[in-house]
Motif scaffolding. Sequence first.
Motif, PDB file in Angstrom:
ATOM      1  N   THR A 117       0.812  -1.210   0.000  1.00  0.00           N
ATOM      2  CA  THR A 117       0.000   0.000   0.000  1.00  0.00           C
ATOM      3  C   THR A 117       0.848   1.264   0.000  1.00  0.00           C
ATOM      4  O   THR A 117       2.011   1.241   0.414  1.00  0.00           O
ATOM      5  CB  THR A 117      -0.928   0.014   1.229  1.00  0.00           C
ATOM      6  N   ALA A 118       0.255   2.334  -0.457  1.00  0.00           N
ATOM      7  CA  ALA A 118       0.893   3.648  -0.390  1.00  0.00           C
ATOM      8  C   ALA A 118       0.648   4.316   0.955  1.00  0.00           C
ATOM      9  O   ALA A 118       1.231   5.365   1.247  1.00  0.00           O
ATOM     10  CB  ALA A 118       0.366   4.537  -1.517  1.00  0.00           C
ATOM     11  N   LYS A 150      -0.820   1.095   9.420  1.00  0.00           N
ATOM     12  CA  LYS A 150      -0.004  -0.102   9.612  1.00  0.00           C
ATOM     13  C   LYS A 150      -0.555  -0.965  10.745  1.00  0.00           C
ATOM     14  O   LYS A 150      -0.648  -2.198  10.614  1.00  0.00           O
ATOM     15  CB  LYS A 150       1.447   0.288   9.912  1.00  0.00           C
ATOM     16  N   LEU A 151      -0.928  -0.341  11.836  1.00  0.00           N
ATOM     17  CA  LEU A 151      -1.471  -1.101  12.961  1.00  0.00           C
ATOM     18  C   LEU A 151      -2.787  -1.774  12.587  1.00  0.00           C
ATOM     19  O   LEU A 151      -3.042  -2.914  12.980  1.00  0.00           O
ATOM     20  CB  LEU A 151      -1.656  -0.184  14.175  1.00  0.00           C
ATOM     21  N   GLN A 152      -3.614  -1.059  11.844  1.00  0.00           N
ATOM     22  CA  GLN A 152      -4.878  -1.647  11.407  1.00  0.00           C
ATOM     23  C   GLN A 152      -4.626  -2.848  10.500  1.00  0.00           C
ATOM     24  O   GLN A 152      -5.291  -3.882  10.616  1.00  0.00           O
ATOM     25  CB  GLN A 152      -5.726  -0.603  10.673  1.00  0.00           C
ATOM     26  N   GLY A 153      -3.644  -2.721   9.603  1.00  0.00           N
ATOM     27  CA  GLY A 153      -3.339  -3.819   8.696  1.00  0.00           C
ATOM     28  C   GLY A 153      -2.709  -5.006   9.405  1.00  0.00           C
ATOM     29  O   GLY A 153      -3.073  -6.166   9.164  1.00  0.00           O
ATOM     30  N   LEU A 154      -1.766  -4.725  10.300  1.00  0.00           N
ATOM     31  CA  LEU A 154      -1.057  -5.812  10.994  1.00  0.00           C
ATOM     32  C   LEU A 154      -1.898  -6.479  12.068  1.00  0.00           C
ATOM     33  O   LEU A 154      -1.467  -7.464  12.667  1.00  0.00           O
ATOM     34  CB  LEU A 154       0.253  -5.279  11.581  1.00  0.00           C
ATOM     35  N   ASP A 184       2.353  -9.269   7.036  1.00  0.00           N
ATOM     36  CA  ASP A 184       3.394  -8.302   6.692  1.00  0.00           C
ATOM     37  C   ASP A 184       2.731  -7.114   6.006  1.00  0.00           C
ATOM     38  O   ASP A 184       1.614  -7.220   5.492  1.00  0.00           O
ATOM     39  CB  ASP A 184       4.442  -8.927   5.773  1.00  0.00           C
ATOM     40  N   TYR A 185       3.445  -5.990   6.016  1.00  0.00           N
ATOM     41  CA  TYR A 185       2.901  -4.729   5.497  1.00  0.00           C
ATOM     42  C   TYR A 185       4.037  -4.004   4.800  1.00  0.00           C
ATOM     43  O   TYR A 185       5.037  -3.655   5.433  1.00  0.00           O
ATOM     44  CB  TYR A 185       2.373  -3.903   6.669  1.00  0.00           C
ATOM     45  N   MET A 186       3.935  -3.822   3.478  1.00  0.00           N
ATOM     46  CA  MET A 186       4.976  -3.136   2.718  1.00  0.00           C
ATOM     47  C   MET A 186       4.387  -1.889   2.077  1.00  0.00           C
ATOM     48  O   MET A 186       3.288  -1.919   1.521  1.00  0.00           O
ATOM     49  CB  MET A 186       5.542  -4.046   1.621  1.00  0.00           C
ATOM     50  N   THR A 187       5.142  -0.787   2.151  1.00  0.00           N
ATOM     51  CA  THR A 187       4.670   0.463   1.562  1.00  0.00           C
ATOM     52  C   THR A 187       5.280   0.649   0.167  1.00  0.00           C
ATOM     53  O   THR A 187       6.410   0.246  -0.093  1.00  0.00           O
ATOM     54  CB  THR A 187       5.037   1.662   2.449  1.00  0.00           C
ATOM     55  N   LYS A 188       4.482   1.226  -0.719  1.00  0.00           N
ATOM     56  CA  LYS A 188       4.933   1.537  -2.076  1.00  0.00           C
ATOM     57  C   LYS A 188       5.744   2.827  -2.062  1.00  0.00           C
ATOM     58  O   LYS A 188       5.428   3.728  -1.296  1.00  0.00           O
ATOM     59  CB  LYS A 188       3.726   1.690  -2.997  1.00  0.00           C
ATOM     60  N   PRO A 189       6.793   2.925  -2.903  1.00  0.00           N
ATOM     61  CA  PRO A 189       7.268   1.895  -3.827  1.00  0.00           C
ATOM     62  C   PRO A 189       8.106   0.836  -3.103  1.00  0.00           C
ATOM     63  O   PRO A 189       8.711   1.127  -2.071  1.00  0.00           O
ATOM     64  CB  PRO A 189       8.127   2.696  -4.812  1.00  0.00           C
ATOM     65  N   TYR A 190       8.141  -0.353  -3.648  1.00  0.00           N
ATOM     66  CA  TYR A 190       8.932  -1.429  -3.057  1.00  0.00           C
ATOM     67  C   TYR A 190       9.676  -2.143  -4.179  1.00  0.00           C
ATOM     68  O   TYR A 190       9.296  -2.076  -5.350  1.00  0.00           O
ATOM     69  CB  TYR A 190       8.044  -2.415  -2.302  1.00  0.00           C
ATOM     70  N   HIS A 191      10.752  -2.842  -3.817  1.00  0.00           N
ATOM     71  CA  HIS A 191      11.525  -3.587  -4.808  1.00  0.00           C
ATOM     72  C   HIS A 191      10.999  -5.018  -4.851  1.00  0.00           C
ATOM     73  O   HIS A 191      10.795  -5.637  -3.798  1.00  0.00           O
ATOM     74  CB  HIS A 191      13.015  -3.588  -4.448  1.00  0.00           C
ATOM     75  N   PRO A 192      10.767  -5.572  -6.036  1.00  0.00           N
ATOM     76  CA  PRO A 192      10.215  -6.931  -6.102  1.00  0.00           C
ATOM     77  C   PRO A 192      11.100  -7.990  -5.457  1.00  0.00           C
ATOM     78  O   PRO A 192      10.589  -8.993  -4.952  1.00  0.00           O
ATOM     79  CB  PRO A 192      10.059  -7.175  -7.615  1.00  0.00           C
TER      80      PRO A 192
END
Length: 224
Positions: free
Chosen positions: A79-80, A87-91, A96-104
């Motif tokens: 997510t952006a 993050k707390l809501q997602g976790l 796991d929680y990754m923010t955009k941009p991310y490396h594949p």
Amino acid sequence: MGFTILHIEDDEEIGSWVSEFFTERRYKVIWLKSGHHALEHMEQMDIVIMDIMLPGLDGYTVGQRMKQKFPEIPIVLLTARTSIEDKLQGLAFADDYMTKPYHPDELEARIQILLRRSGAVSSDLIQLNHLRIDRKANRILNEETNTEILLTGKQFHIFMYLLDHLNQILTQRQIYEAVWNDPYIKGDKTLMVHIRHMREKIELDPSDPKIIETIRGIGYRLKI
């Protein structure tokens, strides 16, 4: 066989390149552009990667429903949204929680960790691009040709040392002294020759290596 990923992303560009990236690495990818029918696919999934901002049902709602019905399947939120509240809501339900941009490459490394934790990947079995490595049996299989790759003793020792330090940059000195148990002499080409012969066996294109990466002026890295 690779593992099956449910990828939920409504952005055409992001969804396309993520799906292509993992398909090239022998994962099976089911790409959905919304979460409305996601639960129908869950029984065949090993892991879910999904955006939060989706049309209709948002990722929080979809992910919570998934986790309630399939608690053993790991979920990675992409997510952006970067606030601590998001993050707390997602976790609260995701693994796991990754923010955009991310490396594949980082995303794949995190997926492999979650697959090992969930039991989908045995700690003795490792998927590395087109290679399937059975550490318990000391075997390396090329899944493109369905043939076993036979390394010499030194080549195997080098490969396993790199595997033990996956994604880490190792100096020529570190590798040489770990494998040969002798002091490394600067300028010695022995390791370089062994790496070249290994690439001829394990890389799909030895002239453009994707597994053993040369770090110019330093050494090598085994990439996932």
